[in-house]
Write a protein that holds these residues in place. Structure first.
Motif, PDB file in Angstrom:
ATOM      1  N   TYR A  84      -0.560 -52.769  25.790  1.00  0.00           N
ATOM      2  CA  TYR A  84       0.723 -52.184  26.167  1.00  0.00           C
ATOM      3  C   TYR A  84       1.814 -53.252  26.227  1.00  0.00           C
ATOM      4  O   TYR A  84       2.912 -53.070  25.691  1.00  0.00           O
ATOM      5  N   VAL A  85       1.516 -54.368  26.880  1.00  0.00           N
ATOM      6  CA  VAL A  85       2.521 -55.423  27.013  1.00  0.00           C
ATOM      7  C   VAL A  85       2.899 -55.997  25.650  1.00  0.00           C
ATOM      8  O   VAL A  85       4.079 -56.215  25.357  1.00  0.00           O
ATOM      9  N   ARG A  86       1.903 -56.228  24.784  1.00  0.00           N
ATOM     10  CA  ARG A  86       2.179 -56.802  23.462  1.00  0.00           C
ATOM     11  C   ARG A  86       3.082 -55.912  22.626  1.00  0.00           C
ATOM     12  O   ARG A  86       3.898 -56.398  21.848  1.00  0.00           O
ATOM     13  N   HIS A  87       2.960 -54.605  22.790  1.00  0.00           N
ATOM     14  CA  HIS A  87       3.693 -53.691  21.922  1.00  0.00           C
ATOM     15  C   HIS A  87       4.852 -52.996  22.638  1.00  0.00           C
ATOM     16  O   HIS A  87       5.346 -51.970  22.143  1.00  0.00           O
ATOM     17  N   ARG A  99      10.691 -58.637  26.686  1.00  0.00           N
ATOM     18  CA  ARG A  99      11.986 -59.262  26.932  1.00  0.00           C
ATOM     19  C   ARG A  99      12.160 -59.601  28.411  1.00  0.00           C
ATOM     20  O   ARG A  99      12.681 -60.668  28.760  1.00  0.00           O
ATOM     21  N   ILE A 100      11.715 -58.702  29.292  1.00  0.00           N
ATOM     22  CA  ILE A 100      11.790 -58.985  30.726  1.00  0.00           C
ATOM     23  C   ILE A 100      10.981 -60.237  31.058  1.00  0.00           C
ATOM     24  O   ILE A 100      11.428 -61.104  31.831  1.00  0.00           O
ATOM     25  N   LEU A 101       9.801 -60.367  30.462  1.00  0.00           N
ATOM     26  CA  LEU A 101       8.949 -61.523  30.734  1.00  0.00           C
ATOM     27  C   LEU A 101       9.564 -62.811  30.193  1.00  0.00           C
ATOM     28  O   LEU A 101       9.442 -63.876  30.818  1.00  0.00           O
ATOM     29  N   GLY A 151       4.555 -45.691  15.518  1.00  0.00           N
ATOM     30  CA  GLY A 151       3.450 -46.640  15.487  1.00  0.00           C
ATOM     31  C   GLY A 151       3.431 -47.548  16.688  1.00  0.00           C
ATOM     32  O   GLY A 151       2.359 -47.843  17.249  1.00  0.00           O
ATOM     33  N   GLU A 152       4.611 -48.001  17.116  1.00  0.00           N
ATOM     34  CA  GLU A 152       4.670 -48.817  18.330  1.00  0.00           C
ATOM     35  C   GLU A 152       4.138 -48.036  19.526  1.00  0.00           C
ATOM     36  O   GLU A 152       3.417 -48.573  20.367  1.00  0.00           O
ATOM     37  N   GLY A 153       4.494 -46.761  19.606  1.00  0.00           N
ATOM     38  CA  GLY A 153       3.993 -45.932  20.692  1.00  0.00           C
ATOM     39  C   GLY A 153       2.485 -45.759  20.644  1.00  0.00           C
ATOM     40  O   GLY A 153       1.804 -45.770  21.669  1.00  0.00           O
ATOM     41  N   GLY A 210      -2.875 -47.059  23.117  1.00  0.00           N
ATOM     42  CA  GLY A 210      -4.306 -47.239  22.901  1.00  0.00           C
ATOM     43  C   GLY A 210      -4.753 -47.657  21.528  1.00  0.00           C
ATOM     44  O   GLY A 210      -5.904 -48.085  21.365  1.00  0.00           O
ATOM     45  N   ALA A 211      -3.929 -47.522  20.495  1.00  0.00           N
ATOM     46  CA  ALA A 211      -4.377 -47.854  19.143  1.00  0.00           C
ATOM     47  C   ALA A 211      -4.508 -49.367  18.969  1.00  0.00           C
ATOM     48  O   ALA A 211      -3.642 -50.129  19.396  1.00  0.00           O
ATOM     49  N   THR A 212      -5.602 -49.785  18.345  1.00  0.00           N
ATOM     50  CA  THR A 212      -5.783 -51.206  18.051  1.00  0.00           C
ATOM     51  C   THR A 212      -5.248 -51.563  16.671  1.00  0.00           C
ATOM     52  O   THR A 212      -4.933 -52.724  16.411  1.00  0.00           O
ATOM     53  N   ARG A 213      -5.165 -50.574  15.776  1.00  0.00           N
ATOM     54  CA  ARG A 213      -4.603 -50.789  14.442  1.00  0.00           C
ATOM     55  C   ARG A 213      -3.754 -49.589  14.076  1.00  0.00           C
ATOM     56  O   ARG A 213      -4.075 -48.452  14.447  1.00  0.00           O
ATOM     57  N   TRP A 214      -2.704 -49.832  13.301  1.00  0.00           N
ATOM     58  CA  TRP A 214      -1.845 -48.733  12.843  1.00  0.00           C
ATOM     59  C   TRP A 214      -1.200 -49.138  11.528  1.00  0.00           C
ATOM     60  O   TRP A 214      -0.722 -50.265  11.391  1.00  0.00           O
ATOM     61  N   ARG A 215      -1.204 -48.230  10.553  1.00  0.00           N
ATOM     62  CA  ARG A 215      -0.520 -48.456   9.283  1.00  0.00           C
ATOM     63  C   ARG A 215       0.012 -47.121   8.759  1.00  0.00           C
ATOM     64  O   ARG A 215      -0.552 -46.055   9.030  1.00  0.00           O
ATOM     65  N   LEU A 216       1.070 -47.211   7.973  1.00  0.00           N
ATOM     66  CA  LEU A 216       1.623 -46.042   7.289  1.00  0.00           C
ATOM     67  C   LEU A 216       1.486 -46.274   5.789  1.00  0.00           C
ATOM     68  O   LEU A 216       1.920 -47.311   5.272  1.00  0.00           O
TER      69      LEU A 216
END
Length: 547
Positions: A225-228, A234-236, A461-463, A468-474
């Protein structure tokens, strides 16, 4: 999503409104007492080390020992706070900390306290604090209305900084009259008070919820969640650019008092009190500050003010001047960190709130731990004045990046949990641990909508990755160029069901609706399971396969 110097969602109304909630008020007072004890303990530990050889690095390492556990334990602490009863977790941690603080008092009274033991027991107390912060922070939104969360965060800063004003001054008096062992004993008593209030609190019955997540799966989900999440990242970043140089003041102030200003424990207590008073003023004035200045502008002004204090200490070794300068430094400290903390609490969705706050804790505690070690090393090799001058310059450089890396404007983002997808129903109903699961969504798009659709699906895809997704592609089909195929992988069927049931917020739902509106037909969904996946409850032939 925009990133501008414009108005970022901030507090409004009375700064004291959350104290009208009896439970919050009782816990806030108990936390204040515990914070006073913590600052008394910090002063006692640092003052034990001031007069021994190598004091520069040892005194700074007290700050490191206090805050390093926040770097090491933050994510596990956030997971524990999300999957276990937070009140029970807090009670257990406070009882452990009470025992450690009592051991410090006994060892000091018996004359058995050594630098190594001081740092070890301080590290143990810091570990307890690392477990406390995300659990307590995640409780706050359950105690006060959402519209008062920013005020509750500011009141947390009032608690911490009122303790900074009272704790060091009280510690200096106790050290002078009784001794350092009494300081440690009072810290043990203050933690016990917090534990007693938690034990006396009887929260109402909670609504039934789904089974808790497994520890490692929850840990990985929080990290994803934090990575994506661009807003969270930005807050961090802004917190890091402030905390690392700002830590020079907290870590080296005992040496400023004893070596640059030539004052004793009483003088050090006065300096800490000036910082604390400034922080209290800043917390009370924070709602007015947000009404007068845009949030990113306020961060810029506060950072520059803090840098000015660091530079003054480097150049002007006068007790009165430094004491006066520490008041606006305290205002700046709480203005920056309360604003950033409130942004985190307001933005994070419920399901990952403690884990998101633990990432914030990593930055705050880790930045202080590493910063204290850094500035202690600089002071050892180049002198205190150079350490403060370098920290002030670093703070100014960080403040200059606010135009390039401002906080995002999030006031328009819906963070309420939303059940948007109907739960998937398959002819093969897999076991929860079956996985990985491959989800394939097929869209047909008119040529005129291609560019807008692809852009919209990138946000979708970001959502998917956040939830929960570990991989995503279109992809697009070579045989049918206007057919697009979204493919994403989820670690397990249980994780995918969590995506459906409670992880999506209004923001993710709106992104999907924009994308689906650009498709010519309703998307077609397929769920691919491992060939050897066992069926938990097979469904009859012809059962619907809904998204």
């Amino acid at each position: 999503m925009t990133a501008t110097l414009g108005k970022v969602s901030g507090p409004a109304g009375s700064a004291w409104a959350p104290l009208r909630v009896p439970t919050f008020r009782a816990l806030w007072i108990a936390m204040l007492v515990s914070n006073i004890g913590t600052w008394m303990q910090t002063v006692g530990a640092q003052w034990l080390l001031v007069s021994i050889p190598g004091a520069e690095i040892l005194v700074a390492m007290v700050q490191t020992a206090t805050t390093l556990p926040g770097l090491l334990l933050a994510l596990p602490a956030g997971v524990l706070a999300d999957i276990f009863d937070r009140r029970h977790l807090l009670i257990a941690v406070q009882l452990f900390m009470t025992t450690v603080a009592a051991a410090m008092a006994v060892a000091t009274a018996l004359g058995e306290m050594t630098p190594a033991l001081i740092l070890t027991l301080t590290f143990a107390l810091g570990s307890g604090a690392a477990l406390t912060v995300p659990a307590f922070g995640a409780l706050i939104p359950e105690l006060v209305p959402r519209r008062e969360l920013a005020h509750a965060s500011a009141l947390g800063a009032v608690s911490v900084n009122l303790a900074r004003a009272v704790g060091p001054a009280l510690a200096s008096l106790v050290i002078a009259w009784i001794g350092i062992a009494a300081v440690f004993a009072l810290n043990a008593l203050s933690i016990a008070v917090f534990a007693a209030v938690l034990i006396a609190w009887r929260p109402g019955p909670m609504a039934a919820s789904e089974d808790p997540e497994r520890f490692l799966a929850a840990l990985r989900a929080g990290g994803r969640y934090v990575r994506h999440s661009p807003v969270t990242r930005r807050i961090l970043v802004r917190a890091t650019l402030f905390v690392v140089p700002a830590t020079a003041l907290w870590a080296l102030l005992p040496l400023v008092a004893s070596r640059l200003l030539g004052v004793g424990a009483g003088g050090y207590g006065a300096l800490m009190a000036a910082l604390g008073v400034g922080a209290i003023v800043g917390a009370i004035a924070l709602p007015h500050l947000h009404r007068l200045l845009r949030t990113n502008v306020a961060l810029l002004v506060a950072s520059a003010t803090y840098a000015g204090c660091l530079l003054l200490i480097a150049l002007w070794h006068d007790m009165l001047a430094v004491t006066v300068a520490l008041v606006p430094a305290g205002v700046a400290w709480v203005a920056v960190l309360s604003t950033i903390n409130a942004q985190m609490q307001l933005f994070l969705p419920v399901w990952v709130r403690a884990r998101g706050l633990s990432a914030y804790q990593i930055v705050i505690f880790g930045g202080q731990a590493l910063g204290a070690l850094l500035w202690g090393t600089v002071a050892t090799h180049a002198g205190l004045a150079w350490a403060f001058a370098t920290a002030g310059a670093a703070m100014l450089l960080g403040a200059a990046t606010i135009r390039l890396l401002p906080l995002f404007d999030t006031h328009h983002i819906d963070r309420n949990p939303t059940v948007y997808w109907p739960e998937p129903h398959l002819e093969l109903e897999p076991e929860p641990e079956a996985g990985p699961v491959l989800v394939i969504v097929t869209y047909r798009v008119e040529p005129a909508n291609e560019a807008a659709f692809v852009e919209a699906l990138e946000q979708v895809g970001e959502g998917r990755r956040r939830t929960g997704a570990t991989r995503w592609r279109l992809y697009r089909q070579g045989e049918h160029p206007w057919t697009f195929v979204e493919v994403f992988q989820v670690p397990s069927w249980e994780e995918h069901i969590r995506q459906h049931s409670h992880r999506a917020t209004g923001f993710e739902v709106e992104a999907e609706r924009r994308a689906y509106a650009l498709a010519a037909t309703a998307p077609e969904v397929a769920h691919l399971l491992p060939a050897g996946a066992r069926s938990g409850h097979p469904l009859p032939a012809g059962a619907p396969n809904e998204r």
